[in-house]
Design a protein around this motif. Structure first.
Motif, PDB file in Angstrom:
ATOM      1  N   HIS A 176      61.490  18.082  74.809  1.00 53.42           N
ATOM      2  CA  HIS A 176      62.099  17.331  74.173  1.00 53.42           C
ATOM      3  C   HIS A 176      62.366  17.558  72.898  1.00 53.42           C
ATOM      4  CE1 HIS A 176      64.682  17.596  77.640  1.00 53.42           C
ATOM      5  NE2 HIS A 176      64.197  17.496  78.464  1.00 53.42           N
ATOM      6  N   PHE A 177      62.507  17.895  71.810  1.00 51.78           N
ATOM      7  CA  PHE A 177      62.703  17.410  70.209  1.00 51.78           C
ATOM      8  C   PHE A 177      63.706  17.000  69.679  1.00 51.78           C
ATOM      9  CE2 PHE A 177      60.100  20.693  71.455  1.00 51.78           C
ATOM     10  CZ  PHE A 177      58.860  20.985  70.244  1.00 51.78           C
ATOM     11  N   THR A 178      63.571  15.917  68.745  1.00 52.69           N
ATOM     12  CA  THR A 178      64.460  15.253  68.364  1.00 52.69           C
ATOM     13  C   THR A 178      64.161  15.489  66.816  1.00 52.69           C
ATOM     14  OG1 THR A 178      63.202  13.562  67.098  1.00 52.69           O
ATOM     15  CG2 THR A 178      63.931  12.842  69.080  1.00 52.69           C
ATOM     16  N   LEU A 187      58.312  28.148  67.519  1.00 51.48           N
ATOM     17  CA  LEU A 187      58.473  28.228  69.321  1.00 51.48           C
ATOM     18  C   LEU A 187      58.673  29.570  69.654  1.00 51.48           C
ATOM     19  CD1 LEU A 187      60.663  24.669  68.641  1.00 51.48           C
ATOM     20  CD2 LEU A 187      58.281  25.324  68.964  1.00 51.48           C
ATOM     21  N   THR A 188      59.468  29.858  69.415  1.00 50.33           N
ATOM     22  CA  THR A 188      60.421  31.330  70.262  1.00 50.33           C
ATOM     23  C   THR A 188      59.668  31.894  70.282  1.00 50.33           C
ATOM     24  OG1 THR A 188      62.890  30.966  69.057  1.00 50.33           O
ATOM     25  CG2 THR A 188      61.963  33.398  70.162  1.00 50.33           C
ATOM     26  N   THR A 189      58.675  32.623  69.600  1.00 50.23           N
ATOM     27  CA  THR A 189      57.212  33.850  69.726  1.00 50.23           C
ATOM     28  C   THR A 189      56.059  33.200  70.165  1.00 50.23           C
ATOM     29  OG1 THR A 189      56.984  33.247  67.703  1.00 50.23           O
ATOM     30  CG2 THR A 189      58.178  35.030  67.798  1.00 50.23           C
ATOM     31  N   LEU A 190      55.868  32.060  70.912  1.00 51.16           N
ATOM     32  CA  LEU A 190      54.453  31.058  71.603  1.00 51.16           C
ATOM     33  C   LEU A 190      54.026  31.434  72.029  1.00 51.16           C
ATOM     34  CD1 LEU A 190      55.105  27.232  70.369  1.00 51.16           C
ATOM     35  CD2 LEU A 190      53.320  28.472  69.730  1.00 51.16           C
ATOM     36  N   GLY A 191      55.563  32.431  73.468  1.00 54.97           N
ATOM     37  CA  GLY A 191      54.256  32.960  74.739  1.00 54.97           C
ATOM     38  C   GLY A 191      55.365  33.769  74.927  1.00 54.97           C
ATOM     39  N   THR A 192      55.479  34.806  75.579  1.00 54.98           N
ATOM     40  CA  THR A 192      56.368  35.312  75.970  1.00 54.98           C
ATOM     41  C   THR A 192      57.028  34.843  77.165  1.00 54.98           C
ATOM     42  OG1 THR A 192      54.303  36.790  76.866  1.00 54.98           O
ATOM     43  CG2 THR A 192      55.063  37.103  75.335  1.00 54.98           C
ATOM     44  N   THR A 193      56.523  34.370  77.834  1.00 54.52           N
ATOM     45  CA  THR A 193      57.718  33.579  79.627  1.00 54.52           C
ATOM     46  C   THR A 193      57.744  32.314  78.795  1.00 54.52           C
ATOM     47  OG1 THR A 193      55.383  32.716  80.381  1.00 54.52           O
ATOM     48  CG2 THR A 193      55.908  35.326  81.017  1.00 54.52           C
ATOM     49  N   TRP A 194      57.836  31.468  77.634  1.00 55.47           N
ATOM     50  CA  TRP A 194      58.086  29.933  77.358  1.00 55.47           C
ATOM     51  C   TRP A 194      59.924  30.474  76.235  1.00 55.47           C
ATOM     52  CZ3 TRP A 194      53.877  27.525  74.622  1.00 55.47           C
ATOM     53  CH2 TRP A 194      52.708  27.744  75.546  1.00 55.47           C
ATOM     54  N   THR A 248      65.287  21.713  73.475  1.00 52.81           N
ATOM     55  CA  THR A 248      64.339  21.547  73.865  1.00 52.81           C
ATOM     56  C   THR A 248      63.186  23.203  74.227  1.00 52.81           C
ATOM     57  OG1 THR A 248      65.601  20.640  75.672  1.00 52.81           O
ATOM     58  CG2 THR A 248      63.370  21.762  77.245  1.00 52.81           C
ATOM     59  N   LEU A 249      61.937  22.854  74.461  1.00 55.59           N
ATOM     60  CA  LEU A 249      61.147  24.273  74.854  1.00 55.59           C
ATOM     61  C   LEU A 249      60.973  24.075  75.519  1.00 55.59           C
ATOM     62  CD1 LEU A 249      59.050  26.146  73.975  1.00 55.59           C
ATOM     63  CD2 LEU A 249      57.879  24.948  73.367  1.00 55.59           C
ATOM     64  N   HIS A 250      61.137  25.285  76.991  1.00 57.74           N
ATOM     65  CA  HIS A 250      60.508  24.945  78.558  1.00 57.74           C
ATOM     66  C   HIS A 250      59.308  25.715  78.475  1.00 57.74           C
ATOM     67  CE1 HIS A 250      64.923  24.479  79.379  1.00 57.74           C
ATOM     68  NE2 HIS A 250      64.903  24.577  78.072  1.00 57.74           N
ATOM     69  N   TYR A 252      58.635  18.540  84.614  1.00 55.52           N
ATOM     70  CA  TYR A 252      58.830  17.633  84.077  1.00 55.52           C
ATOM     71  C   TYR A 252      58.897  17.622  82.491  1.00 55.52           C
ATOM     72  CZ  TYR A 252      54.118  17.339  86.457  1.00 55.52           C
ATOM     73  OH  TYR A 252      53.307  17.367  87.860  1.00 55.52           O
ATOM     74  N   ASP A 253      60.318  16.138  82.685  1.00 54.45           N
ATOM     75  CA  ASP A 253      60.717  16.194  81.332  1.00 54.45           C
ATOM     76  C   ASP A 253      59.614  15.446  80.078  1.00 54.45           C
ATOM     77  OD1 ASP A 253      62.870  17.044  83.500  1.00 54.45           O
ATOM     78  OD2 ASP A 253      63.627  17.598  81.576  1.00 54.45           O
ATOM     79  N   ILE A 254      59.377  15.588  78.921  1.00 58.67           N
ATOM     80  CA  ILE A 254      58.384  15.226  78.020  1.00 58.67           C
ATOM     81  C   ILE A 254      59.487  14.522  76.431  1.00 58.67           C
ATOM     82  CG2 ILE A 254      56.443  14.539  77.412  1.00 58.67           C
ATOM     83  CD1 ILE A 254      55.664  17.029  78.858  1.00 58.67           C
TER      84      ILE A 254
END
Length: 364
Positions: free
Chosen positions: A5-7, A216-223, A229-231, A238-240
């Protein structure tokens, strides 16, 4: 699912590590040799890695996927890692000495062996050696702490001595780790560094052309990036919260999925698998085998996309105009051979399973 979770402050404090971390890569290379295969690609590593923090909902330990005893899917290391492991006489585990005892069968890696701030192997090893005994005991799960979901499966006598601060046990770890790095990882380090620099250039270009969303959209193909929020795929949840301290992105040659290290005093660390450079010479690929089907330029562009690229980068690699690169990418995408992730004005092209299979067939 692991959710970061980003601010607004966190989004302003995303940084890219200058290269792969030598000590982390050394440990992960041993883990890659221990984990069974084959494993489907594009999924998280076998354990969810998250460093201990003050917040009770955050699990201790550096983690990355399903918890101990979980029945989640297993994951396949990149082909270059398998080739590297086969090239080692006796294998990586036999060479690693006591270091192998600190990497559990389910992929657990103790926190103190992951030193993201260390600029090189020697500094990382020195920082690991300076870890206080009480921190070692917590990192290894000896004795097990209430709420702990990580640790060695079957810690032996040497691991207990290490956790108790034995100088002899610590010296054995230092000597074996240094010997293993010099014999097994250092010869590969120029390639790891080169691939990491290529990956960093790609991430930087995505950031410059499409901003944080594109990165952030292209960091991982399944992310999945769904602001703020980055899933990250995981069998555990876990919520971090990043708490305004930001995120440090560290590429890894040996990791097969995301690893998160939560640090209460500093930016959270996200280790991610770097894009495979797909060296055609080492893979035995013969792009000319596809020329009759796709045409010479288009088959070459398909081969170049073993390493995902933006349209601009693809034009530069193929020495064609931007318009030509865009047209060829459109045809390949329409044929189902490549996929394109689009964020604003930035796009990233990568091979689909069909494209990979076509290239693999050309190499046979």
């Amino acid at each position: 699912m692991i959710r970061l979770h980003f601010t607004a402050a966190d989004l302003c404090r995303i940084t890219l590590a200058p290269t792969a971390n030598a000590l982390s890569e050394t440990v992960l290379s041993v883990r890659a040799a221990l984990l069974p295969g084959p494993r489907p690609q594009g999924r998280p590593d076998p354990r969810p890695q998250v460093r201990p923090g003050a917040r009770p909902e955050l699990p201790p330990g550096a983690r990355d996927g399903v918890g101990r005893g979980g029945a989640g899917p297993l994951y396949r290391p990149r082909s270059a890692v398998r080739e590297w492991h086969r090239s080692l006489p006796g294998g990586a585990v036999a060479r690693a000495g006591v270091l192998a005892e600190l990497v559990a069968e389910d992929g657990f890696v103790p926190d103190f062996l992951l030193q993201p701030a260390a600029p090189d192997f020697a500094d990382g090893l020195a920082a690991a050696a300076a870890t206080p005994a009480e921190r070692l005991a917590l990192d290894l799960g000896i004795p097990e702490v209430s709420g702990w979901n990580g640790g060695l499966t079957r810690p032996g006598r040497w691991a207990h001595e290490l956790a108790q601060g034995s100088p002899i046990a610590a010296r054995a770890l230092l000597d074996d780790t240094r010997r293993y790095f010099e014999s097994s990882v250092r010869p590969l380090w120029p390639r790891i560094r080169r691939d990491a620099l290529t990956d960093r250039a790609l991430r930087s270009e995505m950031l410059l052309r499409g901003g944080v969303d594109a990165l952030l959209t292209t960091l991982g193909t399944t992310w999945r990036w769904q602001a703020p929020t980055l899933h990250l795929p995981s069998a555990s949840t876990y919520d971090i919260p990043l708490c305004g301290r930001g995120l440090l992105l560290v590429p890894s040659w040996f990791a097969t999925g995301p690893m998160v290290m939560y640090r209460p005093e500093a930016a959270t660390v996200l280790v991610y698998p770097l894009y495979d450079s797909g060296d055609a010479a080492s893979s035995g690929e013969r792009p000319e085998a596809l020329a009759a089907l796709l045409g010479g330029t288009r088959s070459r562009i398909l081969a170049l996309l073993r390493s995902p690229a933006t349209t601009t980068a693809l034009a530069e690699r193929a020495s064609v105009s931007l318009a030509a690169a865009s047209q060829h990418a459109s045809v390949l995408r329409g044929a189902g051979l490549i996929a394109t992730v689009r964020t604003g004005t930035a796009v990233l092209h990568s091979l689909t399973p069909l494209g990979e299979a076509l290239l693999a067939g050309a190499a046979d």
